[in-house]
Design a protein around this motif. Structure first.
Motif, PDB file in Angstrom:
ATOM      1  N   GLU A   6       0.831  -1.202   0.000  1.00 33.43           N
ATOM      2  CA  GLU A   6       0.000   0.000   0.000  1.00 33.43           C
ATOM      3  C   GLU A   6       0.871   1.260   0.000  1.00 33.43           C
ATOM      4  OE1 GLU A   6      -3.402   1.706   2.917  1.00 33.43           O
ATOM      5  OE2 GLU A   6      -3.464  -0.461   2.538  1.00 33.43           O
ATOM      6  N   MET A   7       1.937   1.252   0.804  1.00 28.46           N
ATOM      7  CA  MET A   7       2.855   2.396   0.827  1.00 28.46           C
ATOM      8  C   MET A   7       3.534   2.564  -0.528  1.00 28.46           C
ATOM      9  SD  MET A   7       4.659   2.621   4.571  1.00 28.46           S
ATOM     10  CE  MET A   7       4.995   0.890   4.830  1.00 28.46           C
ATOM     11  N   GLU A   8       3.983   1.454  -1.108  1.00 28.74           N
ATOM     12  CA  GLU A   8       4.633   1.518  -2.413  1.00 28.74           C
ATOM     13  C   GLU A   8       3.694   2.114  -3.459  1.00 28.74           C
ATOM     14  OE1 GLU A   8       6.784  -1.332  -5.752  1.00 28.74           O
ATOM     15  OE2 GLU A   8       5.468  -2.245  -4.260  1.00 28.74           O
ATOM     16  N   THR A   9       2.469   1.666  -3.456  1.00 26.54           N
ATOM     17  CA  THR A   9       1.480   2.164  -4.413  1.00 26.54           C
ATOM     18  C   THR A   9       1.245   3.659  -4.216  1.00 26.54           C
ATOM     19  OG1 THR A   9       0.426   0.000  -4.504  1.00 26.54           O
ATOM     20  CG2 THR A   9      -0.895   1.876  -5.235  1.00 26.54           C
ATOM     21  N   ALA A  10       1.123   4.090  -2.972  1.00 24.84           N
ATOM     22  CA  ALA A  10       0.901   5.513  -2.678  1.00 24.84           C
ATOM     23  C   ALA A  10       2.091   6.357  -3.119  1.00 24.84           C
ATOM     24  CB  ALA A  10       0.618   5.705  -1.188  1.00 24.84           C
ATOM     25  N   VAL A  11       3.296   5.890  -2.847  1.00 27.81           N
ATOM     26  CA  VAL A  11       4.499   6.626  -3.242  1.00 27.81           C
ATOM     27  C   VAL A  11       4.558   6.759  -4.766  1.00 27.81           C
ATOM     28  CG1 VAL A  11       7.029   6.510  -3.340  1.00 27.81           C
ATOM     29  CG2 VAL A  11       5.850   6.119  -1.180  1.00 27.81           C
ATOM     30  N   LYS A  12       4.272   5.671  -5.478  1.00 30.06           N
ATOM     31  CA  LYS A  12       4.278   5.709  -6.946  1.00 30.06           C
ATOM     32  C   LYS A  12       3.233   6.683  -7.477  1.00 30.06           C
ATOM     33  CE  LYS A  12       6.147   1.135  -7.933  1.00 30.06           C
ATOM     34  NZ  LYS A  12       5.886  -0.199  -8.490  1.00 30.06           N
ATOM     35  N   ARG A  13       2.043   6.664  -6.881  1.00 31.73           N
ATOM     36  CA  ARG A  13       0.986   7.580  -7.331  1.00 31.73           C
ATOM     37  C   ARG A  13       1.381   9.030  -7.125  1.00 31.73           C
ATOM     38  NH1 ARG A  13      -4.380   6.630  -4.709  1.00 31.73           N
ATOM     39  NH2 ARG A  13      -5.001   8.243  -6.175  1.00 31.73           N
ATOM     40  N   VAL A  14       1.940   9.330  -5.948  1.00 25.89           N
ATOM     41  CA  VAL A  14       2.359  10.703  -5.659  1.00 25.89           C
ATOM     42  C   VAL A  14       3.488  11.112  -6.609  1.00 25.89           C
ATOM     43  CG1 VAL A  14       3.473  12.193  -3.945  1.00 25.89           C
ATOM     44  CG2 VAL A  14       1.590  10.688  -3.262  1.00 25.89           C
ATOM     45  N   PHE A  15       4.488  10.245  -6.765  1.00 23.29           N
ATOM     46  CA  PHE A  15       5.616  10.554  -7.645  1.00 23.29           C
ATOM     47  C   PHE A  15       5.130  10.807  -9.075  1.00 23.29           C
ATOM     48  CE2 PHE A  15       8.845   9.204 -10.694  1.00 23.29           C
ATOM     49  CZ  PHE A  15       9.883  10.057 -10.356  1.00 23.29           C
ATOM     50  N   ASN A  16       4.295   9.916  -9.595  1.00 24.12           N
ATOM     51  CA  ASN A  16       3.801  10.078 -10.969  1.00 24.12           C
ATOM     52  C   ASN A  16       2.951  11.337 -11.123  1.00 24.12           C
ATOM     53  OD1 ASN A  16       5.087   7.803 -11.976  1.00 24.12           O
ATOM     54  ND2 ASN A  16       3.371   6.463 -11.504  1.00 24.12           N
ATOM     55  N   SER A  17       2.168  11.639 -10.112  1.00 28.48           N
ATOM     56  CA  SER A  17       1.342  12.842 -10.141  1.00 28.48           C
ATOM     57  C   SER A  17       2.205  14.100 -10.172  1.00 28.48           C
ATOM     58  CB  SER A  17       0.430  12.846  -8.912  1.00 28.48           C
ATOM     59  OG  SER A  17      -0.249  14.055  -8.789  1.00 28.48           O
ATOM     60  N   PHE A  18       3.227  14.134  -9.327  1.00 29.47           N
ATOM     61  CA  PHE A  18       4.141  15.278  -9.300  1.00 29.47           C
ATOM     62  C   PHE A  18       4.876  15.399 -10.631  1.00 29.47           C
ATOM     63  CE2 PHE A  18       3.199  15.743  -4.970  1.00 29.47           C
ATOM     64  CZ  PHE A  18       3.851  16.847  -4.437  1.00 29.47           C
ATOM     65  N   ARG A  19       5.372  14.271 -11.137  1.00 33.78           N
ATOM     66  CA  ARG A  19       6.125  14.294 -12.390  1.00 33.78           C
ATOM     67  C   ARG A  19       5.253  14.806 -13.535  1.00 33.78           C
ATOM     68  NH1 ARG A  19       7.876   8.788 -13.982  1.00 33.78           N
ATOM     69  NH2 ARG A  19       5.888   8.815 -15.026  1.00 33.78           N
ATOM     70  N   HIS A  20       4.016  14.348 -13.578  1.00 39.27           N
ATOM     71  CA  HIS A  20       3.086  14.780 -14.627  1.00 39.27           C
ATOM     72  C   HIS A  20       2.832  16.285 -14.522  1.00 39.27           C
ATOM     73  CE1 HIS A  20      -0.158  14.595 -17.520  1.00 39.27           C
ATOM     74  NE2 HIS A  20      -0.936  15.219 -16.656  1.00 39.27           N
ATOM     75  N   GLU A  21       2.639  16.770 -13.303  1.00 39.64           N
ATOM     76  CA  GLU A  21       2.372  18.200 -13.120  1.00 39.64           C
ATOM     77  C   GLU A  21       3.595  19.043 -13.476  1.00 39.64           C
ATOM     78  OE1 GLU A  21      -0.126  20.971 -10.008  1.00 39.64           O
ATOM     79  OE2 GLU A  21       0.115  18.838  -9.605  1.00 39.64           O
ATOM     80  N   VAL A  22       4.789  18.589 -13.101  1.00 36.42           N
ATOM     81  CA  VAL A  22       6.012  19.318 -13.452  1.00 36.42           C
ATOM     82  C   VAL A  22       6.211  19.307 -14.966  1.00 36.42           C
ATOM     83  CG1 VAL A  22       8.542  19.311 -13.281  1.00 36.42           C
ATOM     84  CG2 VAL A  22       7.145  19.052 -11.218  1.00 36.42           C
TER      85      VAL A  22
END
Length: 134
Positions: A6-22
């Motif tokens: 669950e932590m891994e999934t959350a970290v990936k979602r946050v990272f991908n979201s930030f990367r997409h926004e940047v």
């Protein structure tokens, strides 16, 4: 074990979201890696060897990134007057304006994204991220 997944999934979602926004903030003018190099040069890290150490990547990777930045007129290269073996990187005027504009947009994005936390939660989060990074 489910907690870790669950932590891994959350970290990936946050990272991908930030990367997409940047990526959106960068207006498809360059990659996030290229911008990170520009930002470091803007902050005084202007030798390829120092950049590769700071980013923990190979010198050849930095060379590929700086080649693209030179080709797109964001940086210039010149030999150090002190030691001719050293290549010094400098931002062009266009790049200085671009970096300043993008940094303002990134800061606004980060302020907005982290506004879901209280000040105390942000401080705790920062401590936890530093601990995890170590």
């Amino acid at each position: 074990m489910d907690d870790f997944l669950e932590m891994e999934t959350a970290v990936k979602r946050v990272f991908n979201s930030f990367r997409h926004e940047v990526d959106g903030i960068l207006e498809r003018k360059m990659t996030g890696g290229e911008f990170r190099v520009l930002s470091l040069i803007a902050n005084g890290i202007n030798r390829t060897t120092d950049l590769s150490k700071k980013l923990d990547v190979s010198a050849s990777h930095i060379t590929a990134i700086t080649d693209a930045l030179v080709a797109n007129n964001f940086i210039t290269r010149h030999r150090s007057e002190v030691d001719r073996r050293i290549i010094v990187l400098e931002l062009t005027e266009e790049a200085k304006t671009f970096v300043s504009s993008i940094e303002k947009k990134k800061k606004a994005m980060l302020v907005r994204r982290f506004s879901v936390f209280t000040e105390e939660e942000r401080e705790q989060f920062q401590v936890l991220l530093k601990k995890l990074a170590e």
